[in-house]
Design an enzyme around this catalytic site. Sequence first.
Site, PDB file in Angstrom:
ATOM      1  N   ARG A   1     -28.331 -58.208   7.101  1.00  0.00           N
ATOM      2  CA  ARG A   1     -29.258 -59.348   6.943  1.00  0.00           C
ATOM      3  C   ARG A   1     -28.459 -60.619   6.667  1.00  0.00           C
ATOM      4  NH1 ARG A   1     -30.538 -63.502   3.688  1.00  0.00           N
ATOM      5  NH2 ARG A   1     -30.256 -62.220   1.824  1.00  0.00           N
ATOM      6  N   GLU A   2     -27.913 -60.768   5.460  1.00  0.00           N
ATOM      7  CA  GLU A   2     -27.102 -61.963   5.158  1.00  0.00           C
ATOM      8  C   GLU A   2     -25.911 -62.032   6.133  1.00  0.00           C
ATOM      9  OE1 GLU A   2     -27.373 -64.268   2.122  1.00  0.00           O
ATOM     10  OE2 GLU A   2     -26.121 -65.387   3.511  1.00  0.00           O
TER      11      GLU A   2
ATOM     12  N   HIS B   1      11.410 -57.739  -2.851  1.00  0.00           N
ATOM     13  CA  HIS B   1      10.189 -56.925  -2.907  1.00  0.00           C
ATOM     14  C   HIS B   1      10.375 -55.570  -2.214  1.00  0.00           C
ATOM     15  CE1 HIS B   1       6.913 -59.941  -4.132  1.00  0.00           C
ATOM     16  NE2 HIS B   1       8.078 -60.459  -4.441  1.00  0.00           N
TER      17      HIS B   1
END
Length: 472
Positions: free
Chosen positions: A10-11, A286
Amino acid sequence: MIEILDSTLREGEQTPYVNFLVEEKLEIARLLDLVGVEMIEAGDPSVSPKVAEAVKKIAELGLRAEIVAHSLARRENIQRARDCGAQRVAIFYPTSSIHLDVKLRKTPQEVIDIISEHVAYARSLGLKVRYTPEDASRTDLEFLIQACNAAIQAGADRISFADTVGILKPDEVFERISTLRQHLLPCAIDLHLHNDHGLALANAMAGIRAGANCIHTTVNGMGERCGIPDLAEVIMVYHNLEGVQKYRLPPLMALVDYVEKVSGFFAAPNKPVTGQNAFSHKSGVHTNGVLKDPRTYEPFDPALLGRERKIVIDKYTGKSAVLARLAEYGVEVRPDELEQILIEIKNLGDHRKQIFDADILDIAERVTGRAIDIIPREIEAMIMLEVESHVYTTSVVRRLRSFRNVKSLFEISGEFDVSAMVSVENVMALNNLIEEIRRLPGVKRTETRLILKKYPSNGKVSSPSGPALERN
Ligand code: HCA
Ligand code: CU
């Protein structure tokens, strides 16, 4: 504990240029049910006949989730929601003065009467009712309480607090929901919070802490303008940080991939949880840490979502990442060779947007002087498509853009209409991709060419979409 109502259908379908086919909606509803959301907002049946058909067919699936139909406060619309077999109707009617004075020209008493009448009508049809005070966040608090209590008295058992334009901050949501909890008659409180300031998820968490019960989400945070909280982020935040582990994580990525594919709306690579880069590591510092113990730079194990971590090799790379990548291909190198391979990778990386495994193997072969007879896992290919004559080429292109492996797209003249440059891990993945592309509506046939070698056109840096193998 929280509940989730997912409103992708819907949204989410209110996202500019996103429209699902009925079949696609059924599949999305099935996947949402596998994830385990408590409610699925399937659409507003009064929007169009196909939206109504989708709500009806979803209601017939017999899913565990409660099926909710959205509706304006109009009798015939509410009737349509009932006719579709939805278990609940969500009636929305604004309460803020800007909406009432400018948009609807209604007095507060008229508003209360309209809300009460339509909630009672929906109840008389046997529907469960949620009432949404649209634009609740800009509504006078006293009037908001009055309107919600009128709805509850008329039979609503849920109120959806809507921050329709996404203007609240977490502390304000906390205060408002606490006040509502104190003054509302017994009811569940949903949080429908728009993300215009990037605060939707934080606001939802604040609302839950203040006593609300349910968060509205969509896949990839789709919706009007900047959308509402993303389903996967909500689930992971509660799973990892709040100890709520009732949703099933494995189907999440399949759901996201499917919705991206059929909506043509794809998330940014750095989107939390489901974004392409969420478990990719790049800098030497990292990757070195991650290779020793992934917990050094990962908030949680990607395997929770069935995902894999990725080490990106380019000019930021350190030795350990190169060594690990070569080892994956069974290539062993001496420390002095590694040193030289790294220098060459960094040199190449200074002139390129992306380095492929083929490049790394190439460099290793040259530096070591030993033949490396290995086919890199990533292969590049050009897939050319002919589009059916009655179909817009752009509609096919839009769908192709949602495929992760498609690196660039060209509309072309001649026998074929579209050319897609793709990069895949292996031949099997290429076959699967071609199969998927062939199944796209509007695709008549495809022809595929493997890229064997690439050259820069003028010796300058190659484009991001077309990294070249700078041999010779
Ligand atoms: C809208 C309505 C709504 C309703 C939310 C809800 C909003 O303006 O399109 O029913 O929970 O954001 O207010 O999506
Ligand atoms: Cu909304």
